[in-house]
Design a protein around this motif. Structure first.
Motif, PDB file in Angstrom:
ATOM      1  N   ARG A 201      67.402  10.198 -13.493  1.00  0.00           N
ATOM      2  CA  ARG A 201      67.309   8.883 -12.853  1.00  0.00           C
ATOM      3  C   ARG A 201      68.612   8.450 -12.201  1.00  0.00           C
ATOM      4  NH1 ARG A 201      63.446   5.466 -17.105  1.00  0.00           N
ATOM      5  NH2 ARG A 201      61.701   6.948 -17.065  1.00  0.00           N
ATOM      6  N   LEU A 202      69.286   9.419 -11.612  1.00  0.00           N
ATOM      7  CA  LEU A 202      70.441   9.130 -10.773  1.00  0.00           C
ATOM      8  C   LEU A 202      70.089   9.553  -9.347  1.00  0.00           C
ATOM      9  CD1 LEU A 202      73.607  10.157 -12.839  1.00  0.00           C
ATOM     10  CD2 LEU A 202      72.835   7.858 -12.246  1.00  0.00           C
ATOM     11  N   THR A 203      69.041   9.005  -8.856  1.00  0.00           N
ATOM     12  CA  THR A 203      68.558   9.414  -7.548  1.00  0.00           C
ATOM     13  C   THR A 203      69.458   8.838  -6.445  1.00  0.00           C
ATOM     14  OG1 THR A 203      67.068   7.521  -7.506  1.00  0.00           O
ATOM     15  CG2 THR A 203      66.176   9.598  -8.284  1.00  0.00           C
ATOM     16  N   THR A 204      69.565   9.551  -5.363  1.00  0.00           N
ATOM     17  CA  THR A 204      70.310   9.099  -4.194  1.00  0.00           C
ATOM     18  C   THR A 204      69.614   9.618  -2.952  1.00  0.00           C
ATOM     19  OG1 THR A 204      72.396   9.193  -2.984  1.00  0.00           O
ATOM     20  CG2 THR A 204      71.852  11.090  -4.344  1.00  0.00           C
ATOM     21  N   GLN A 205      69.612   8.822  -1.922  1.00  0.00           N
ATOM     22  CA  GLN A 205      69.030   9.256  -0.660  1.00  0.00           C
ATOM     23  C   GLN A 205      70.061   9.890   0.257  1.00  0.00           C
ATOM     24  OE1 GLN A 205      67.674   5.915   1.639  1.00  0.00           O
ATOM     25  NE2 GLN A 205      69.454   4.646   1.120  1.00  0.00           N
ATOM     26  N   HIS A 206      71.315   9.926  -0.208  1.00  0.00           N
ATOM     27  CA  HIS A 206      72.398  10.399   0.655  1.00  0.00           C
ATOM     28  C   HIS A 206      72.780  11.840   0.290  1.00  0.00           C
ATOM     29  CE1 HIS A 206      72.629   6.314   2.018  1.00  0.00           C
ATOM     30  NE2 HIS A 206      72.939   5.873   0.805  1.00  0.00           N
ATOM     31  N   TRP A 207      72.206  12.785   1.007  1.00  0.00           N
ATOM     32  CA  TRP A 207      72.520  14.202   0.821  1.00  0.00           C
ATOM     33  C   TRP A 207      73.202  14.685   2.100  1.00  0.00           C
ATOM     34  CZ3 TRP A 207      71.701  16.670  -3.814  1.00  0.00           C
ATOM     35  CH2 TRP A 207      70.935  15.970  -4.755  1.00  0.00           C
ATOM     36  N   ASN A 208      74.366  15.341   1.915  1.00  0.00           N
ATOM     37  CA  ASN A 208      75.145  15.846   3.055  1.00  0.00           C
ATOM     38  C   ASN A 208      75.537  14.713   4.011  1.00  0.00           C
ATOM     39  OD1 ASN A 208      74.878  18.711   2.285  1.00  0.00           O
ATOM     40  ND2 ASN A 208      72.722  18.398   2.802  1.00  0.00           N
ATOM     41  N   ALA A 209      75.853  13.566   3.454  1.00  0.00           N
ATOM     42  CA  ALA A 209      76.308  12.438   4.267  1.00  0.00           C
ATOM     43  C   ALA A 209      77.811  12.565   4.520  1.00  0.00           C
ATOM     44  CB  ALA A 209      76.003  11.119   3.554  1.00  0.00           C
ATOM     45  N   ILE A 262      87.804   8.290  -4.690  1.00  0.00           N
ATOM     46  CA  ILE A 262      86.453   8.800  -4.929  1.00  0.00           C
ATOM     47  C   ILE A 262      86.473   9.760  -6.116  1.00  0.00           C
ATOM     48  CG2 ILE A 262      84.609  10.245  -3.978  1.00  0.00           C
ATOM     49  CD1 ILE A 262      85.411   9.199  -1.205  1.00  0.00           C
ATOM     50  N   LEU A 263      85.585   9.537  -7.073  1.00  0.00           N
ATOM     51  CA  LEU A 263      85.406  10.514  -8.140  1.00  0.00           C
ATOM     52  C   LEU A 263      84.490  11.610  -7.635  1.00  0.00           C
ATOM     53  CD1 LEU A 263      84.921   8.338 -11.365  1.00  0.00           C
ATOM     54  CD2 LEU A 263      87.006   9.389 -10.468  1.00  0.00           C
ATOM     55  N   VAL A 264      84.758  12.848  -8.064  1.00  0.00           N
ATOM     56  CA  VAL A 264      83.958  13.977  -7.597  1.00  0.00           C
ATOM     57  C   VAL A 264      83.568  14.856  -8.777  1.00  0.00           C
ATOM     58  CG1 VAL A 264      86.038  15.322  -7.045  1.00  0.00           C
ATOM     59  CG2 VAL A 264      83.855  15.963  -6.026  1.00  0.00           C
ATOM     60  N   VAL A 265      82.329  15.295  -8.777  1.00  0.00           N
ATOM     61  CA  VAL A 265      81.832  16.259  -9.759  1.00  0.00           C
ATOM     62  C   VAL A 265      81.587  17.567  -9.024  1.00  0.00           C
ATOM     63  CG1 VAL A 265      79.961  16.841 -11.355  1.00  0.00           C
ATOM     64  CG2 VAL A 265      80.758  14.469 -11.155  1.00  0.00           C
ATOM     65  N   GLN A 266      82.173  18.656  -9.541  1.00  0.00           N
ATOM     66  CA  GLN A 266      81.980  19.967  -8.936  1.00  0.00           C
ATOM     67  C   GLN A 266      81.092  20.811  -9.854  1.00  0.00           C
ATOM     68  OE1 GLN A 266      86.515  20.347  -8.091  1.00  0.00           O
ATOM     69  NE2 GLN A 266      85.501  21.862  -6.770  1.00  0.00           N
ATOM     70  N   THR A 267      80.073  21.434  -9.285  1.00  0.00           N
ATOM     71  CA  THR A 267      79.119  22.208 -10.062  1.00  0.00           C
ATOM     72  C   THR A 267      78.826  23.526  -9.359  1.00  0.00           C
ATOM     73  OG1 THR A 267      78.064  20.163 -10.827  1.00  0.00           O
ATOM     74  CG2 THR A 267      76.827  22.205 -11.116  1.00  0.00           C
ATOM     75  N   LYS A 285      78.104  10.944 -17.107  1.00  0.00           N
ATOM     76  CA  LYS A 285      79.411  10.425 -17.532  1.00  0.00           C
ATOM     77  C   LYS A 285      80.258  10.055 -16.318  1.00  0.00           C
ATOM     78  CE  LYS A 285      79.863  12.845 -21.971  1.00  0.00           C
ATOM     79  NZ  LYS A 285      80.635  13.882 -22.720  1.00  0.00           N
ATOM     80  N   ALA A 286      80.215  10.884 -15.301  1.00  0.00           N
ATOM     81  CA  ALA A 286      80.997  10.607 -14.095  1.00  0.00           C
ATOM     82  C   ALA A 286      80.474   9.354 -13.396  1.00  0.00           C
ATOM     83  CB  ALA A 286      80.939  11.808 -13.150  1.00  0.00           C
ATOM     84  N   HIS A 287      79.150   9.167 -13.405  1.00  0.00           N
ATOM     85  CA  HIS A 287      78.568   7.987 -12.771  1.00  0.00           C
ATOM     86  C   HIS A 287      78.988   6.714 -13.516  1.00  0.00           C
ATOM     87  CE1 HIS A 287      75.492   5.186 -11.285  1.00  0.00           C
ATOM     88  NE2 HIS A 287      75.447   5.962 -10.218  1.00  0.00           N
ATOM     89  N   ARG A 288      79.001   6.787 -14.855  1.00  0.00           N
ATOM     90  CA  ARG A 288      79.435   5.622 -15.642  1.00  0.00           C
ATOM     91  C   ARG A 288      80.907   5.314 -15.380  1.00  0.00           C
ATOM     92  NH1 ARG A 288      76.136   8.003 -19.745  1.00  0.00           N
ATOM     93  NH2 ARG A 288      77.972   8.918 -20.756  1.00  0.00           N
TER      94      ARG A 288
END
Length: 304
Positions: A201-209, A262-267, A285-288
């Protein structure tokens, strides 16, 4: 004629047997016998010393053997375009017919591809060089490394390589398979990322923005962007990270994110596939953490 004068008439010490005869050397092959002062590079091509030839001399001899209008392709052209291609062969495209020898590949091309001069030698485009180099390879790993390097260094794009492999289909099965697999891997990773974001439930409409700072300076283009809290999610595939320059680009990108707040998560795609629960915990955790600090003054911009 003295040897100094012959060298002046040669190109890097490489000269044709016909030119030698016209300069007063009736039988140059006598000087190319074992222990002689010269050596035979190819039929009709002589090197005016008996030591190991340089790579430039080898390439000069190959082009002299190939004849007018010849252009260099394959691994040698790749290396001269700054790409880490393997293979000792010199691959030359010619408008007519001729026979190669040893590690010299002479291939008739119709029509002849466009060429540009690099360090004094006529080279095909990086796209054509990569495709022709891969035609001589048997290892998918070697082909993947070369294709990835061409894309990362900006010499090629997946689309331009795909078009080149489609235009010249003979022997390009490996190239097309690697491009298909890389494209599939990227699309699968994005699919898995979208699926995971919906699941937690961390949906976002912004992909490759495309993200810019308050002054309109471009910061980055993350795979996923959580605009409400200013969080970037990058799915960093190993397929396109082979050299130190690629690593430096990733560090520079992350530095831009950090400077903008900007916080960034790398996967890695493999972790997304094999350990989605761990990735989900990291992302939440990064979102919080992003939500707990003031949102940075950045925005989504349209790039035309």
């Amino acid at each position: 004629m003295r040897i100094e004068q012959l060298r002046e008439r040669s190109d890097l010490g490489v000269i044709s047997a016909g030119a030698l005869k016209s300069l007063g050397v009736p039988n140059p092959w006598l000087k190319c016998r074992p222990g002689g002062p010269w050596q035979r590079m190819h039929p009709g091509v002589v090197l005016l010393h008996n030591g190991p030839p340089t790579r430039n001399q080898q390439l000069t001899a190959a082009l002299l053997r190939a004849g007018p209008g010849a252009v260099v392709t394959g691994a040698e052209a790749c290396r001269r375009h700054g790409l880490p291609a393997r293979g000792p062969e010199i691959h030359v495209l010619i408008p007519g017919t001729a026979r190669g020898s040893g590690t010299l590949i002479l291939e008739r091309a119709s029509p002849m591809p466009p060429a540009s001069t690099v360090d004094g030698f006529p080279l095909v485009s990086a796209d054509r060089a990569v495709v022709d180099a891969c035609r001589q390879l048997r290892s998918p790993d070697d082909a993947t490394a070369l294709i990835a390097a061409a894309i990362q260094k900006g010499r090629s794009t997946p689309e331009s390589l795909r078009a080149e492999a489609t235009t010249n289909r003979y022997g390009t099965k490996l190239v097309r398979a690697v491009l298909k697999e890389l494209g599939r891997a990227e699309s699968v990773a994005e699919r898995d990322a979208r699926r995971l974001s919906r699941k937690i439930r961390l949906t976002t409409q912004h992909w490759n923005a495309t993200i810019a700072n308050a002054h309109g300076v471009i910061i980055g283009r993350p795979d996923a962007w959580f605009d409400d809290v200013g969080l970037a999610w990058e799915i960093d595939s190993k397929a396109f990270h082979y050299g130190p320059r690629d690593y430096e680009r990733t560090l520079a990108r992350n530095s831009r994110y950090a400077a903008a707040g900007i916080l960034v998560v790398q996967t890695l795609p493999t972790r997304l596939r094999d350990h989605p629960e761990q990735v989900a915990r990291e992302l939440k955790k990064a979102h919080r953490a992003a939500a707990a600090r003031p949102r940075p003054p950045v925005r989504i911009v349209e790039v035309t």
